[in-house]
Design an enzyme around this catalytic site. Structure first.
Site: not given
Length: 170
Positions: A13, A44
């Site tokens: 994201h 991430n």
């Protein structure tokens, strides 16, 4: 979604769902593919996650923050590795720039004249396993603007914009 299957990359994201917890629709929209990009799993789930958590701390501390995140894509497309049938580009770096208006007594004010100060900081982090702290990747907003060819916070008065973008202070 098929482009990510068996690619070894996370659907990372750019704006985490947790940033949008104030609104169910906004949170749901963070799962659109336009908000995702291939991220190394260690990146991430490690340094990028840590930086996102720090931004949430600043929001709690100061009341609000203006955050812009994205991939650094400053080369010709043919120079990047891709995944899947749709050739989704794997960024080599990601940036995050954060601007925090600090008000007297941490109260939200409606008028720009009520602003006590404005602080900003930027980060450029490689899309790889980084075992060190995100603090080692600080950059001025000017540096990130030059790298990305984007103009952040251009609506600020020029004297404030020039000052906060030249240094990284927070």
């Amino acid at each position: 979604l098929a482009d990510y299957r068996k690619s070894s990359f996370d659907r990372g994201h750019l704006t985490p769902a947790a940033y949008m917890s104030f609104d169910e629709t906004a949170m749901s929209e963070t799962f659109y593919m336009s908000n995702m990009t291939p991220q190394n799993p260690q990146f991430n789930r490690g340094i990028w996650k840590d930086l996102e958590a720090q931004v949430r701390i600043w929001v709690k501390q100061f009341g609000k923050a203006y955050v812009v995140s994205g991939p650094v894509l400053n080369k010709k497309a043919t120079f990047y590795t891709t995944i899947g049938n749709n050739n989704v580009t794997i960024p080599e770096y990601f940036y995050k720039v954060i601007l925090v208006p600090v008000y007297k007594d941490n109260e939200d004010r409606k008028s720009p004249d009520d602003t006590y100060s404005v602080m900003a900081i930027g980060f450029v982090i490689p899309n790889q396993n980084c075992s060190d702290s995100f603090w080692n990747y600080t950059k001025s907003i000017d540096d990130i603007e030059e790298l990305t060819n984007l103009d952040f916070y251009s609506l600020l008065p020029d004297d404030i914009e020039d000052n906060i973008e030249a240094f990284y202070i927070l």
